[in-house]
Scaffold this motif. Sequence first.
Motif, PDB file in Angstrom:
ATOM      1  N   ALA A  21     -52.937   0.568  61.100  1.00  0.00           N
ATOM      2  CA  ALA A  21     -51.955   1.490  60.720  1.00  0.00           C
ATOM      3  C   ALA A  21     -50.933   1.731  61.630  1.00  0.00           C
ATOM      4  O   ALA A  21     -49.915   2.070  60.987  1.00  0.00           O
ATOM      5  CB  ALA A  21     -52.979   2.773  60.529  1.00  0.00           C
ATOM      6  N   SER A  25     -47.129   1.324  60.990  1.00  0.00           N
ATOM      7  CA  SER A  25     -46.134   2.538  61.062  1.00  0.00           C
ATOM      8  C   SER A  25     -44.973   2.378  61.776  1.00  0.00           C
ATOM      9  O   SER A  25     -44.000   2.676  61.633  1.00  0.00           O
ATOM     10  CB  SER A  25     -46.879   3.693  61.781  1.00  0.00           C
ATOM     11  OG  SER A  25     -46.102   4.921  61.747  1.00  0.00           O
ATOM     12  N   TRP A 102     -45.375   8.530  55.283  1.00  0.00           N
ATOM     13  CA  TRP A 102     -46.593   7.965  56.083  1.00  0.00           C
ATOM     14  C   TRP A 102     -46.343   7.807  57.466  1.00  0.00           C
ATOM     15  O   TRP A 102     -46.974   8.033  58.200  1.00  0.00           O
ATOM     16  CB  TRP A 102     -47.209   6.936  55.168  1.00  0.00           C
ATOM     17  CG  TRP A 102     -48.546   6.456  55.877  1.00  0.00           C
ATOM     18  CD1 TRP A 102     -49.651   6.995  55.852  1.00  0.00           C
ATOM     19  CD2 TRP A 102     -48.678   5.244  56.614  1.00  0.00           C
ATOM     20  NE1 TRP A 102     -50.501   6.194  56.777  1.00  0.00           N
ATOM     21  CE2 TRP A 102     -49.789   5.145  57.086  1.00  0.00           C
ATOM     22  CE3 TRP A 102     -47.471   4.428  56.949  1.00  0.00           C
ATOM     23  CZ2 TRP A 102     -50.089   4.075  58.018  1.00  0.00           C
ATOM     24  CZ3 TRP A 102     -48.027   3.125  57.738  1.00  0.00           C
ATOM     25  CH2 TRP A 102     -49.199   3.246  58.229  1.00  0.00           C
ATOM     26  N   ARG A 110     -53.087   9.676  58.728  1.00  0.00           N
ATOM     27  CA  ARG A 110     -52.566   8.272  58.704  1.00  0.00           C
ATOM     28  C   ARG A 110     -53.641   7.620  58.169  1.00  0.00           C
ATOM     29  O   ARG A 110     -53.328   6.469  57.203  1.00  0.00           O
ATOM     30  CB  ARG A 110     -52.385   8.115  60.234  1.00  0.00           C
ATOM     31  CG  ARG A 110     -51.797   6.368  60.287  1.00  0.00           C
ATOM     32  CD  ARG A 110     -51.038   5.963  61.579  1.00  0.00           C
ATOM     33  NE  ARG A 110     -49.951   6.738  61.728  1.00  0.00           N
ATOM     34  CZ  ARG A 110     -49.456   6.331  62.842  1.00  0.00           C
ATOM     35  NH1 ARG A 110     -49.680   5.655  63.942  1.00  0.00           N
ATOM     36  NH2 ARG A 110     -48.046   6.861  63.076  1.00  0.00           N
ATOM     37  N   ARG A 111     -55.023   7.939  58.476  1.00  0.00           N
ATOM     38  CA  ARG A 111     -55.956   6.969  57.791  1.00  0.00           C
ATOM     39  C   ARG A 111     -55.946   7.050  56.470  1.00  0.00           C
ATOM     40  O   ARG A 111     -55.911   6.012  55.670  1.00  0.00           O
ATOM     41  CB  ARG A 111     -57.282   7.237  58.658  1.00  0.00           C
ATOM     42  CG  ARG A 111     -57.348   6.867  60.131  1.00  0.00           C
ATOM     43  CD  ARG A 111     -58.596   7.523  60.812  1.00  0.00           C
ATOM     44  NE  ARG A 111     -58.355   7.594  62.390  1.00  0.00           N
ATOM     45  CZ  ARG A 111     -59.032   8.388  62.862  1.00  0.00           C
ATOM     46  NH1 ARG A 111     -59.814   9.434  62.725  1.00  0.00           N
ATOM     47  NH2 ARG A 111     -58.704   8.370  64.461  1.00  0.00           N
ATOM     48  N   LEU A 114     -53.300   5.378  54.656  1.00  0.00           N
ATOM     49  CA  LEU A 114     -53.185   3.873  54.689  1.00  0.00           C
ATOM     50  C   LEU A 114     -54.089   3.270  53.434  1.00  0.00           C
ATOM     51  O   LEU A 114     -53.840   2.610  52.529  1.00  0.00           O
ATOM     52  CB  LEU A 114     -53.931   3.359  55.988  1.00  0.00           C
ATOM     53  CG  LEU A 114     -53.918   1.862  55.912  1.00  0.00           C
ATOM     54  CD1 LEU A 114     -52.564   1.169  55.697  1.00  0.00           C
ATOM     55  CD2 LEU A 114     -54.668   1.539  57.086  1.00  0.00           C
TER      56      LEU A 114
END
Length: 286
Positions: A21, A25, A102, A110-111, A114
């Motif tokens: 992630a 990002s 995101w 964030r998890r 994803l």
Amino acid sequence: MNPLHALVDAIEHYDRLDGVASAISKAAGKAVQPRLIRNILSGTPLGHPLHPVLTDFPIGAWTMATVLDTVGGPASEPAADILVAVGIATAVPTAAAGLNDWSDTQGKSRRVGLVHAVANGSALCLFSSSAVARASGSRTIGKALGLAGFGVLMFGGFLGGHLSYGNAVNVNKTAGRTGPKEWTPVMAESELADGEHRKVDAGKVSVLLYRSGSGVLALDSVCSHMGGPLEEGTIADGCVTCPWHGSTFRLGDGHIVRGPATTPQPSYEARVNDGQIEVRRRAPWE
């Protein structure tokens, strides 16, 4: 616990996702760095996050295609095929706007984001395969792929809803922050030199003050985008830039100069009276 909620909770705490992630990002952040791209994908000119608006197009098109595939007869097949194609075409800009949003998230959001992206990407692949199968005459396979894509899409939509309503991702962080409507002293004039800024309390909210010559400018100190501390940001050319994600606001009126913020920063009137700096909230029409 509801099984879906239990699954979301498991995703939120699955920190093994953090490595990939973080890498994605960083790459996304570099890709959207130019101001024009950042503003457009964030929805800054629209005054509303762009991603939720765009999601209606692929979700609506693919939902109607699934309905026609399920209950429609042979006469509805051309319409279903067109709807599948429309969903594919509109999913690409929708994904770009979502990736932009995101890239600003952290931790559990964030998890979940994803996995949300993986689910929607999988739905896009399934519907694209469905389109190929339909075009080659394998309509039964095409319908099956579309139905599978719709199921994955619904799961991705559930995760997206959790991000918005459960984790409050990309909502206006200044909503409900209402400063005093009457002139309220917040600090002594002598404590704020020309070119300096301070965070002060004004009633139930905190306000960023900036001294420019004999005048004082005042904004809510909490960034409307993700709640960043504007008092820790940089001030230049009459603007303040949030230290978290780079949203830039005009100190004079809270106008957005650069996204990802989509909601202008609440602005306050400020004056010097009897050696005290006083502020009050502006009327919404000013």
